[in-house]
Enzyme design. Structure first.
Site, mmCIF file in Angstrom:
data_model
loop_
_atom_site.group_PDB
_atom_site.id
_atom_site.type_symbol
_atom_site.label_atom_id
_atom_site.label_comp_id
_atom_site.label_asym_id
_atom_site.label_seq_id
_atom_site.Cartn_x
_atom_site.Cartn_y
_atom_site.Cartn_z
ATOM 1 N N THR A 18 13.420 155.058 83.824
ATOM 2 C CA THR A 18 12.042 155.304 84.254
ATOM 3 C C THR A 18 11.240 154.009 84.270
ATOM 4 O O THR A 18 10.386 153.802 85.122
ATOM 5 C CB THR A 18 11.358 156.295 83.287
ATOM 6 O OG1 THR A 18 12.193 157.432 83.109
ATOM 7 C CG2 THR A 18 10.024 156.756 83.818
ATOM 8 N N SER A 117 8.875 149.727 74.932
ATOM 9 C CA SER A 117 7.680 150.567 74.839
ATOM 10 C C SER A 117 7.552 151.297 73.510
ATOM 11 O O SER A 117 7.481 150.681 72.467
ATOM 12 C CB SER A 117 7.687 151.547 76.009
ATOM 13 O OG SER A 117 6.481 152.230 76.027
ATOM 14 N N HIS A 118 7.557 152.618 73.578
ATOM 15 C CA HIS A 118 7.322 153.440 72.389
ATOM 16 C C HIS A 118 8.595 153.655 71.578
ATOM 17 O O HIS A 118 8.553 154.302 70.533
ATOM 18 C CB HIS A 118 6.777 154.794 72.838
ATOM 19 C CG HIS A 118 7.697 155.452 73.828
ATOM 20 N ND1 HIS A 118 7.788 155.024 75.120
ATOM 21 C CD2 HIS A 118 8.575 156.462 73.702
ATOM 22 C CE1 HIS A 118 8.683 155.754 75.755
ATOM 23 N NE2 HIS A 118 9.175 156.637 74.918
ATOM 24 N N ASP A 294 0.672 152.220 71.914
ATOM 25 C CA ASP A 294 2.111 152.198 71.605
ATOM 26 C C ASP A 294 2.671 150.790 71.453
ATOM 27 O O ASP A 294 1.912 149.816 71.405
ATOM 28 C CB ASP A 294 2.892 152.960 72.684
ATOM 29 C CG ASP A 294 2.903 152.211 74.001
ATOM 30 O OD1 ASP A 294 1.935 151.475 74.251
ATOM 31 O OD2 ASP A 294 3.870 152.334 74.762
ATOM 32 N N ASP A 296 4.063 148.541 73.351
ATOM 33 C CA ASP A 296 3.690 147.471 74.283
ATOM 34 C C ASP A 296 2.267 147.625 74.818
ATOM 35 O O ASP A 296 1.883 146.937 75.770
ATOM 36 C CB ASP A 296 4.688 147.390 75.434
ATOM 37 C CG ASP A 296 4.753 148.651 76.263
ATOM 38 O OD1 ASP A 296 4.462 149.733 75.714
ATOM 39 O OD2 ASP A 296 5.079 148.576 77.455
ATOM 40 N N ASP A 298 0.615 150.031 76.456
ATOM 41 C CA ASP A 298 0.204 150.679 77.706
ATOM 42 C C ASP A 298 -0.127 152.157 77.532
ATOM 43 O O ASP A 298 -0.763 152.759 78.392
ATOM 44 C CB ASP A 298 1.226 150.454 78.833
ATOM 45 C CG ASP A 298 2.611 150.962 78.492
ATOM 46 O OD1 ASP A 298 2.808 151.461 77.363
ATOM 47 O OD2 ASP A 298 3.499 150.842 79.360
ATOM 48 N N ARG A 299 0.286 152.757 76.409
ATOM 49 C CA ARG A 299 -0.041 154.178 76.201
ATOM 50 C C ARG A 299 -1.277 154.314 75.320
ATOM 51 O O ARG A 299 -1.630 153.386 74.585
ATOM 52 C CB ARG A 299 1.106 154.895 75.499
ATOM 53 C CG ARG A 299 2.360 154.940 76.304
ATOM 54 C CD ARG A 299 3.417 155.725 75.588
ATOM 55 N NE ARG A 299 4.563 155.890 76.477
ATOM 56 C CZ ARG A 299 5.430 156.875 76.417
ATOM 57 N NH1 ARG A 299 5.313 157.791 75.486
ATOM 58 N NH2 ARG A 299 6.421 156.961 77.271
ATOM 59 N N THR A 361 7.450 161.027 87.805
ATOM 60 C CA THR A 361 7.198 160.319 86.539
ATOM 61 C C THR A 361 7.609 158.859 86.666
ATOM 62 O O THR A 361 8.687 158.555 87.169
ATOM 63 C CB THR A 361 8.024 160.991 85.424
ATOM 64 O OG1 THR A 361 7.501 162.292 85.227
ATOM 65 C CG2 THR A 361 7.942 160.207 84.118
ATOM 66 N N GLU A 380 -0.727 159.928 83.536
ATOM 67 C CA GLU A 380 0.486 160.689 83.270
ATOM 68 C C GLU A 380 0.332 161.426 81.954
ATOM 69 O O GLU A 380 -0.332 160.938 81.031
ATOM 70 C CB GLU A 380 1.690 159.758 83.164
ATOM 71 C CG GLU A 380 2.026 159.046 84.452
ATOM 72 C CD GLU A 380 3.323 158.281 84.304
ATOM 73 O OE1 GLU A 380 4.353 158.786 84.738
ATOM 74 O OE2 GLU A 380 3.293 157.187 83.722
ATOM 75 N N LYS A 393 -0.081 151.095 83.220
ATOM 76 C CA LYS A 393 -0.996 151.881 82.426
ATOM 77 C C LYS A 393 -1.539 150.991 81.318
ATOM 78 O O LYS A 393 -0.943 149.972 80.980
ATOM 79 C CB LYS A 393 -0.350 153.151 81.913
ATOM 80 C CG LYS A 393 0.943 153.000 81.169
ATOM 81 C CD LYS A 393 1.518 154.394 80.996
ATOM 82 C CE LYS A 393 2.722 154.410 80.094
ATOM 83 N NZ LYS A 393 3.935 153.911 80.732
ATOM 84 N N ARG A 513 12.654 167.463 78.270
ATOM 85 C CA ARG A 513 11.217 167.690 78.154
ATOM 86 C C ARG A 513 10.877 168.995 78.883
ATOM 87 O O ARG A 513 11.316 169.196 80.017
ATOM 88 C CB ARG A 513 10.434 166.552 78.787
ATOM 89 C CG ARG A 513 10.779 165.171 78.239
ATOM 90 C CD ARG A 513 9.613 164.215 78.467
ATOM 91 N NE ARG A 513 9.960 162.819 78.277
ATOM 92 C CZ ARG A 513 10.148 162.223 77.090
ATOM 93 N NH1 ARG A 513 10.046 162.917 75.975
ATOM 94 N NH2 ARG A 513 10.438 160.928 77.021
HETATM 95 C C1 G16 Z 1 7.537 155.075 80.788
HETATM 96 C C2 G16 Z 1 6.938 154.958 82.147
HETATM 97 C C3 G16 Z 1 5.956 156.076 82.359
HETATM 98 C C4 G16 Z 1 6.626 157.412 82.098
HETATM 99 C C5 G16 Z 1 7.231 157.411 80.719
HETATM 100 C C6 G16 Z 1 7.966 158.683 80.349
HETATM 101 O O1 G16 Z 1 6.535 154.882 79.842
HETATM 102 O O2 G16 Z 1 6.277 153.713 82.284
HETATM 103 O O3 G16 Z 1 5.458 155.975 83.642
HETATM 104 O O4 G16 Z 1 5.729 158.453 82.217
HETATM 105 O O5 G16 Z 1 8.107 156.324 80.602
HETATM 106 O O6 G16 Z 1 9.246 158.636 80.799
HETATM 107 P P1 G16 Z 1 10.366 159.660 80.410
HETATM 108 O O7 G16 Z 1 9.733 161.020 80.420
HETATM 109 O O8 G16 Z 1 11.374 159.459 81.497
HETATM 110 O O9 G16 Z 1 10.868 159.312 79.038
HETATM 111 P P2 G16 Z 1 6.636 153.746 78.764
HETATM 112 O O10 G16 Z 1 5.357 153.806 78.011
HETATM 113 O O11 G16 Z 1 7.854 154.121 77.956
HETATM 114 O O12 G16 Z 1 6.844 152.489 79.547
#
Ligand code: G16
Length: 560
Positions: A18, A117-118, A294, A296, A298-299, A361, A380, A393, A513
């Site tokens: 993603t 990220s998270h 989070d 990085d 962005d959340r 997504t 999102e 984001k 999910r």
């Molecule tokens: C990433 C993407 C987002 C997405 C999220 C969830 O977030 O940048 O656009 O909504 O993953 O992805 P999934 O449902 O496939 O786990 P982040 O914050 O991890 O970069």
């Protein structure tokens, strides 16, 4: 500077998900693993566009374990592959939205963002890398697909030794400044510039929002708490909230970044931001406003006094109140949301008479719409909201947007939501995550649901009747590209929905999910807890998917 070509063997698992390539740190530490992927990115860029003279690469990460080593390697590879300059965040750190801003502000060719990220960090945790284009946004699918194809056949990568005596010396990435290296063989120069991304980003926020109104609010006895989750936003929060908005230092928690996020899970939701949740759900003692970001940056998660704002509602509220913010005082062009995000923003868009787009997504799908000026705000359900000020984001942006609204309205978070629902109705919403499920079991759940595509329509489940079901496909209205298999939708006749998706960001097993949504027009039910209001939908989702039977899991890992 000496350029070497090193022979390598391809890895077969470098397909970006993603948001870039995310793997366990141990996977990234394999000899040649990072190098292969970075070279595949550079080869893709060189083949598509070629590098213009003076091409600059922005480079930074969320500071997680393995960040510093990776930064050194990438600088040496950028030099060998013809970049003239690398702009690197001090200590190798840049939040994802700050990286997007740096790419745009300094007109770089693109940027590499090192982040998972998270996801958890540390030696046993995750690492990640993604390429962002010159618009500041994540590379679109056609680029990430090419990168994957190249990674499967790569035979060599290029790397430079940068020090004058040709030793592989580490470059100082901790001191702001410029270092120039000469390439004796070509007569060209290569520059490494270490920048303070925090100030650049804070300046941008100050341009967008009414800082004097927020400052007044924070001085009026209004109490807030920001949780940096030991991740990248700590220094940004310090600069913005404490230094520029004069909030007391005590309004920040977990704001010293650490390589393993203090051993925690830097995902700002009700489960993982538990320290903040305790403070914000402390009855009478709870503060007025709480927020978390989070790994990085962005959340975002937004909390009021004993009150949780779903990300879907947050997007709708921001859209409805955008004109209270200086940057959007003349209105917004349109909004976009990912398919599983609730339709709350659609209702606002309809009333404002502006378009609302539904994308798959992944933030990368918003870039074309923003570049074409079709949308100003995007959001999102996965705790992401932002606007066209960057192409990612942006966690702190969302927090400041909320503070700006509260400062102008003079009401509480809960009152803002109650008034919003009274005007637009409430899209009651929740997401249930089942994490780390064996891949085969997760796939069998999805296959089982898909097998019912023809039999489900018109079936009744209690008060609900299925209208249609499909696997979401997106036709990009700007470049015409098509993205299939983006999540299963079961749509009911009254507008309620159940969506099933496999996460594209995990690194262990699979995550299912389930996204649940029901529309509630009646004001007297607006106070209801989402899990109570959605109880019947939850049962229907489990009955259609047979998730418990097929996975042996009796409850979700995370509910948001
Ligand atoms: C990433 C993407 C987002 C997405 C999220 C969830 O977030 O940048 O656009 O909504 O993953 O992805 P999934 O449902 O496939 O786990 P982040 O914050 O991890 O970069």
């Amino acid at each position: 500077m000496h350029i070497q070509t090193i022979n390598t063997q391809p890895f077969n698992d470098q397909k970006p998900g993603t948001s870039g390539l995310r793997k366990k740190v141990k996977v990234f530490q394999q000899t040649g693993y990072l190098e292969n992927f970075v070279q595949s990115i550079f080869d893709t860029l060189l083949e598509k566009e070629g590098l213009p003279a003076g091409a600059t690469l922005a480079l930074g990460g969320d500071g997680r374990y393995h960040n510093r080593e990776a930064i050194q390697t990438i600088i040496q590879m950028a030099a060998a592959n013809g970049f003239a300059r690398v702009l690197v965040g001090q200590a190798g750190i840049m939040s994802t939205p700050a990286a997007s801003h740096i790419i745009r502000k300094y007109h770089t060719f693109g940027g590499l963002v090192l982040s998972a990220s998270h996801n958890q960090g540390g030696p046993q945790g995750d690492f990640g890398i993604k390429y962002n284009m010159s618009n500041g946004g994540p590379a679109p699918e056609k680029i990430t697909d090419t990168i994957f194809e190249k990674s499967k056949v790569i035979a060599s990568y290029k790397i430079a030794t940068l020090s004058k005596d040709a030793d592989l010396a580490d470059i100082d990435i901790d001191t702001i400044g410029i270092t120039v290296f000469d390439d004796a063989s070509s007569g060209k120069q290569f520059t490494v510039q270490v920048i303070d991304a925090v100030h650049d980003y804070a300046d941008l926020m100050q341009e967008l929002f009414d800082f004097s109104a927020i400052k007044k609010l924070l001085a009026s006895g209004f109490k807030m708490q920001f949780d940096g989750m030991h991740a990248v936003t700590g220094p940004y929060a310090q600069e913005i909230f404490v230094n520029r908005l004069s909030a007391p230092a005590s309004s920040l928690m977990n704001c010293v970044p650490s390589e393993d996020f203090g051993g925690g899970h830097p995902d700002p939701n009700l489960t993982y931001a538990e320290d903040l949740v305790k403070i914000m759900f402390a009855g009478e003692k709870a503060l007025d406003f709480g927020a978390a970001s989070d790994g990085d940056g962005d959340r975002n998660m937004i909390l009021g006094k004993n009150f949780f704002v779903t990300p879907s509602d947050s997007l709708a509220v921001l859209a409805a109140n955008a004109t209270l913010v200086p940057a959007y005082k003349n209105g917004i062009a349109g909004v976009a949301r990912s398919m599983p995000t609730s339709g709350a923003a659609d209702r606002v868009a309809a009333k404002l008479n502006i378009p609302c787009y539904e994308t798959p997504t992944g933030w990368k799908f918003f870039g074309n719409l923003m570049d074409a000026g079709k949308v100003t705000l995007c959001g999102e359900e996965s705790f992401g909201t932002s606007s066209s000020h960057v192409r990612e984001k942006d966690g702190l942006w969302a927090v400041l947007f909320w503070l700006n609204i509260l400062a102008k309205k003079g009401t509480s978070v809960e009152q803002v939501l109650m008034a919003h629902w009274a005007e637009f109705g409430r899209n009651v919403y929740s997401r249930h995550d089942y994490e780390n499920i064996p891949t085969d079991a997760a796939n069998s759940v999805i296959t089982h649901i898909k097998a019912q595509f023809t039999s489900l329509p018109k079936q009744k489940f209690g008060a609900y009747t299925v209208k249609t079901c499909d696997d979401f496909s997106y036709h990009d209205p700007i470049d015409g590209s098509i993205s299939n298999n983006q999540g299963i939708r079961i749509l009911f006749t009254d507008g309620s929905r159940i969506v099933f998706r496999l996460s594209g960001t995990g690194t262990e097993g699979a995550t299912i999910r389930i996204y649940l949504e029901a529309f509630e027009p009646d004001t007297k039910n607006h106070h209801l807890d989402a899990q109570v209001a959605l109880a019947e939908m939850i049962k229907i989702a489990l009955s259609i998917s047979q998730l418990v039977e097929k996975t042996g899991r009796f409850a979700p890992t995370v509910i948001t």
